[in-house]
Motif scaffolding. Structure first.
Motif, PDB file in Angstrom:
ATOM      1  N   ILE A  23      20.910  19.268  27.372  1.00  0.00           N
ATOM      2  CA  ILE A  23      19.514  20.388  27.255  1.00  0.00           C
ATOM      3  C   ILE A  23      20.323  22.131  26.246  1.00  0.00           C
ATOM      4  O   ILE A  23      21.287  21.990  26.519  1.00  0.00           O
ATOM      5  CB  ILE A  23      18.956  20.556  28.636  1.00  0.00           C
ATOM      6  CG1 ILE A  23      17.919  21.582  28.656  1.00  0.00           C
ATOM      7  CG2 ILE A  23      19.882  21.483  29.369  1.00  0.00           C
ATOM      8  CD1 ILE A  23      16.664  21.745  29.977  1.00  0.00           C
ATOM      9  N   ASP A  24      19.380  22.549  25.703  1.00  0.00           N
ATOM     10  CA  ASP A  24      19.376  23.703  25.247  1.00  0.00           C
ATOM     11  C   ASP A  24      19.448  24.820  25.728  1.00  0.00           C
ATOM     12  O   ASP A  24      17.737  24.750  25.816  1.00  0.00           O
ATOM     13  CB  ASP A  24      19.175  23.616  24.292  1.00  0.00           C
ATOM     14  CG  ASP A  24      19.156  25.141  22.633  1.00  0.00           C
ATOM     15  OD1 ASP A  24      20.126  26.416  23.650  1.00  0.00           O
ATOM     16  OD2 ASP A  24      19.092  25.043  22.418  1.00  0.00           O
ATOM     17  N   VAL A  25      20.103  25.385  26.511  1.00  0.00           N
ATOM     18  CA  VAL A  25      19.071  26.456  27.875  1.00  0.00           C
ATOM     19  C   VAL A  25      18.251  27.456  27.201  1.00  0.00           C
ATOM     20  O   VAL A  25      17.606  27.962  27.294  1.00  0.00           O
ATOM     21  CB  VAL A  25      20.382  26.472  28.789  1.00  0.00           C
ATOM     22  CG1 VAL A  25      19.826  27.547  30.079  1.00  0.00           C
ATOM     23  CG2 VAL A  25      20.762  25.480  29.842  1.00  0.00           C
ATOM     24  N   ALA A  26      19.115  28.315  26.295  1.00  0.00           N
ATOM     25  CA  ALA A  26      18.679  29.436  25.584  1.00  0.00           C
ATOM     26  C   ALA A  26      17.251  28.642  25.305  1.00  0.00           C
ATOM     27  O   ALA A  26      16.739  29.741  24.840  1.00  0.00           O
ATOM     28  CB  ALA A  26      19.620  29.653  24.777  1.00  0.00           C
ATOM     29  N   GLU A  40      28.457  34.547  31.026  1.00  0.00           N
ATOM     30  CA  GLU A  40      28.451  33.179  31.451  1.00  0.00           C
ATOM     31  C   GLU A  40      29.497  32.673  32.326  1.00  0.00           C
ATOM     32  O   GLU A  40      30.443  33.476  32.115  1.00  0.00           O
ATOM     33  CB  GLU A  40      28.533  32.968  29.829  1.00  0.00           C
ATOM     34  CG  GLU A  40      27.581  31.316  29.918  1.00  0.00           C
ATOM     35  CD  GLU A  40      28.051  30.574  28.611  1.00  0.00           C
ATOM     36  OE1 GLU A  40      27.116  30.233  27.951  1.00  0.00           O
ATOM     37  OE2 GLU A  40      29.094  30.387  28.272  1.00  0.00           O
ATOM     38  N   VAL A  41      29.571  31.957  33.217  1.00  0.00           N
ATOM     39  CA  VAL A  41      30.033  31.317  33.829  1.00  0.00           C
ATOM     40  C   VAL A  41      30.668  29.680  33.697  1.00  0.00           C
ATOM     41  O   VAL A  41      29.926  28.824  33.989  1.00  0.00           O
ATOM     42  CB  VAL A  41      29.592  31.921  35.877  1.00  0.00           C
ATOM     43  CG1 VAL A  41      31.131  30.881  36.379  1.00  0.00           C
ATOM     44  CG2 VAL A  41      29.815  33.266  35.994  1.00  0.00           C
ATOM     45  N   GLN A  42      31.485  29.557  34.354  1.00  0.00           N
ATOM     46  CA  GLN A  42      32.321  27.956  33.675  1.00  0.00           C
ATOM     47  C   GLN A  42      32.319  27.231  35.072  1.00  0.00           C
ATOM     48  O   GLN A  42      32.730  27.457  35.460  1.00  0.00           O
ATOM     49  CB  GLN A  42      33.431  27.825  32.693  1.00  0.00           C
ATOM     50  CG  GLN A  42      33.808  28.293  31.636  1.00  0.00           C
ATOM     51  CD  GLN A  42      32.607  27.683  30.916  1.00  0.00           C
ATOM     52  OE1 GLN A  42      32.276  26.760  30.491  1.00  0.00           O
ATOM     53  NE2 GLN A  42      32.221  28.550  29.485  1.00  0.00           N
ATOM     54  N   VAL A  43      31.001  26.635  35.344  1.00  0.00           N
ATOM     55  CA  VAL A  43      30.784  26.081  36.380  1.00  0.00           C
ATOM     56  C   VAL A  43      31.629  24.918  37.395  1.00  0.00           C
ATOM     57  O   VAL A  43      32.096  23.839  35.535  1.00  0.00           O
ATOM     58  CB  VAL A  43      29.556  25.571  36.772  1.00  0.00           C
ATOM     59  CG1 VAL A  43      29.285  24.599  37.752  1.00  0.00           C
ATOM     60  CG2 VAL A  43      27.618  26.489  36.807  1.00  0.00           C
ATOM     61  N   SER A 107      14.225  36.712  42.518  1.00  0.00           N
ATOM     62  CA  SER A 107      14.259  35.377  43.182  1.00  0.00           C
ATOM     63  C   SER A 107      15.740  34.766  42.725  1.00  0.00           C
ATOM     64  O   SER A 107      16.411  35.578  43.260  1.00  0.00           O
ATOM     65  CB  SER A 107      13.480  34.555  41.416  1.00  0.00           C
ATOM     66  OG  SER A 107      14.265  35.415  40.004  1.00  0.00           O
ATOM     67  N   LEU A 108      15.225  33.246  42.963  1.00  0.00           N
ATOM     68  CA  LEU A 108      16.963  32.962  43.142  1.00  0.00           C
ATOM     69  C   LEU A 108      16.836  31.938  41.909  1.00  0.00           C
ATOM     70  O   LEU A 108      16.157  31.863  41.127  1.00  0.00           O
ATOM     71  CB  LEU A 108      16.675  31.247  43.852  1.00  0.00           C
ATOM     72  CG  LEU A 108      16.397  31.927  45.733  1.00  0.00           C
ATOM     73  CD1 LEU A 108      16.421  30.619  46.522  1.00  0.00           C
ATOM     74  CD2 LEU A 108      17.677  32.629  46.063  1.00  0.00           C
ATOM     75  N   LEU A 109      17.908  31.710  41.210  1.00  0.00           N
ATOM     76  CA  LEU A 109      18.477  31.232  40.373  1.00  0.00           C
ATOM     77  C   LEU A 109      17.812  29.614  40.589  1.00  0.00           C
ATOM     78  O   LEU A 109      17.671  29.404  41.477  1.00  0.00           O
ATOM     79  CB  LEU A 109      20.008  30.886  40.204  1.00  0.00           C
ATOM     80  CG  LEU A 109      20.452  31.727  39.500  1.00  0.00           C
ATOM     81  CD1 LEU A 109      22.455  31.295  39.908  1.00  0.00           C
ATOM     82  CD2 LEU A 109      20.734  31.999  38.377  1.00  0.00           C
ATOM     83  N   VAL A 121      26.395  28.435  33.293  1.00  0.00           N
ATOM     84  CA  VAL A 121      26.024  29.175  33.534  1.00  0.00           C
ATOM     85  C   VAL A 121      25.196  31.008  33.939  1.00  0.00           C
ATOM     86  O   VAL A 121      27.034  31.241  34.113  1.00  0.00           O
ATOM     87  CB  VAL A 121      24.712  29.089  35.639  1.00  0.00           C
ATOM     88  CG1 VAL A 121      26.108  29.628  36.164  1.00  0.00           C
ATOM     89  CG2 VAL A 121      23.797  29.709  35.832  1.00  0.00           C
ATOM     90  N   ARG A 122      24.409  31.491  33.465  1.00  0.00           N
ATOM     91  CA  ARG A 122      24.448  33.187  33.348  1.00  0.00           C
ATOM     92  C   ARG A 122      24.262  33.491  34.580  1.00  0.00           C
ATOM     93  O   ARG A 122      22.581  33.335  34.689  1.00  0.00           O
ATOM     94  CB  ARG A 122      23.730  33.307  32.244  1.00  0.00           C
ATOM     95  CG  ARG A 122      24.271  32.603  30.322  1.00  0.00           C
ATOM     96  CD  ARG A 122      23.633  33.426  29.595  1.00  0.00           C
ATOM     97  NE  ARG A 122      23.550  34.367  29.524  1.00  0.00           N
ATOM     98  CZ  ARG A 122      24.177  35.759  29.433  1.00  0.00           C
ATOM     99  NH1 ARG A 122      25.360  35.210  28.312  1.00  0.00           N
ATOM    100  NH2 ARG A 122      24.522  36.938  28.977  1.00  0.00           N
TER     101      ARG A 122
END
Length: 330
Positions: A23-26, A40-43, A107-109, A121-122
């Motif tokens: 999916i293209d999150v942007a 941006e965090v690499q999960v 809000s929550l992520l 995830v940003r």
């Protein structure tokens, strides 16, 4: 990138609304976050919560927000190479209070911004907490929702003191197992309820002093009840309290409309009813420090690769898990 997301809303069959794929999150609603304050965090690991099922049912998530990457919990690698834990509460930019849970626009992520069940995830830079080497990524990913909720309920909201008795409604979930371990380590007498003998005995093996069938009469009244079940256990929670006791409620997994509100008992005894939700970034940091100092670790039911996360969702919906359902990424 690979992610697990809500592709549609399905109140009756939430797992039918789940998709796992590229999916293209942007390009998604809420995904084009370009603020310099976000990183941006690499999960490396994430964890499931009932919040994810609620989202698939459309609770707190509208059709206009779809597709939405799910997940509130994560641990991973920050842009500078450091290992971090993600605090999932997103505050309104204009909020300036000391307690992030008091922000009415928080809000929550995975509600307005893409969540953590993805390769990346940003999040706001201020939402990052250092992950100590003593915790694995899987252990760290269990903390931001269930364990932080339990920590705040016990140590911020309840007013409990060592030596007092706490009742935890519903053994086996992520919050309940965290409550058992934290409460026992804090010197409380720990009682739990369960509909299952197996789950009750497992809670006892974690440190609960005793377990009782759900709704049963207790040997004596307790100082506080930790309530996350809701309608099914509300009357029992109120009746279990000594005069002046407190019920701390963080969720309503069986519904928010009990048959009896028990208002007369609440004001006559008199009792305290305290709402509690998640916790602050500083409380998450304190929780991490507690685990490092004590050696306590989250109970992990199972670990599932992101590409196969549907299996973990099935286990979450069935209620058959005991502890946290972790998702490995990368």
């Amino acid at each position: 990138m690979l992610a697990a997301y809500a592709a549609r809303i399905d109140p009756q069959h939430p797992l039918d609304a789940l998709e796992v794929g590229e999916i293209d999150v942007a390009a998604t609603p809420g995904g084009a976050q370009t603020s310099d304050d976000w990183v941006e965090v690499q999960v490396r690991a994430a964890a499931l919560n009932h919040h994810d099922l609620f989202s698939l049912r459309g609770v707190g998530l509208s059709a206009a927000s779809l597709p939405m990457v799910l997940g509130c919990d994560a641990a991973g690698i920050a842009p500078d190479g450091s290992e971090v834990i993600v605090h999932g509460v997103i505050n309104d930019p204009g909020f300036a209070g000391p307690d992030s849970t008091f922000d009415p626009r928080r809000s929550l992520l995975s509600e307005r911004c893409p969540g953590t069940l993805a390769e990346r995830v940003r999040v706001p830079r201020t939402n990052l907490v250092a992950k100590p080497a003593e915790l694995t990524f899987s252990e760290a990913a269990c903390l931001p929702t269930a364990w932080l909720t339990a920590y705040r309920m016990l140590f911020v909201q309840s007013g409990l003191r060592p030596g007092q008795t706490v009742l935890i409604q519903g053994a086996g979930g992520g919050v309940a197992t965290a409550l058992v371990l934290l409460a026992r380590h804090a010197g409380l007498r720990v009682w739990v309820t369960s509909r299952s003998e197996e789950r009750g005995e497992r809670a006892a093996s974690l440190g609960a002093h005793a377990w009782f069938p759900s709704g049963s009469r207790l040997p004596e009244r307790v100082d506080a009840v930790m309530e996350s079940v809701g309608a099914a256990t509300w009357s029992h929670s109120i009746n279990a309290l000594r005069p002046g006791g407190a019920v701390v409620i963080c969720g309503t997994t069986t519904g928010a409309e009990p048959e009896r509100a028990e208002l007369t008992k609440i004001f006559f005894k008199p009792l305290r009813v305290i709402g509690s939700t998640m916790g602050t970034r500083d409380e998450l940091a304190d929780l991490v420090g507690l685990l490092v100092a004590t050696g306590l670790r989250p109970v992990i039911d199972s670990t599932t690769p992101l590409a196969e996360v549907g299996q973990a969702f099935e286990r979450l919906e069935s209620g058959s898990g005991f502890g946290k359902l972790v998702v490995s990424v990368g």
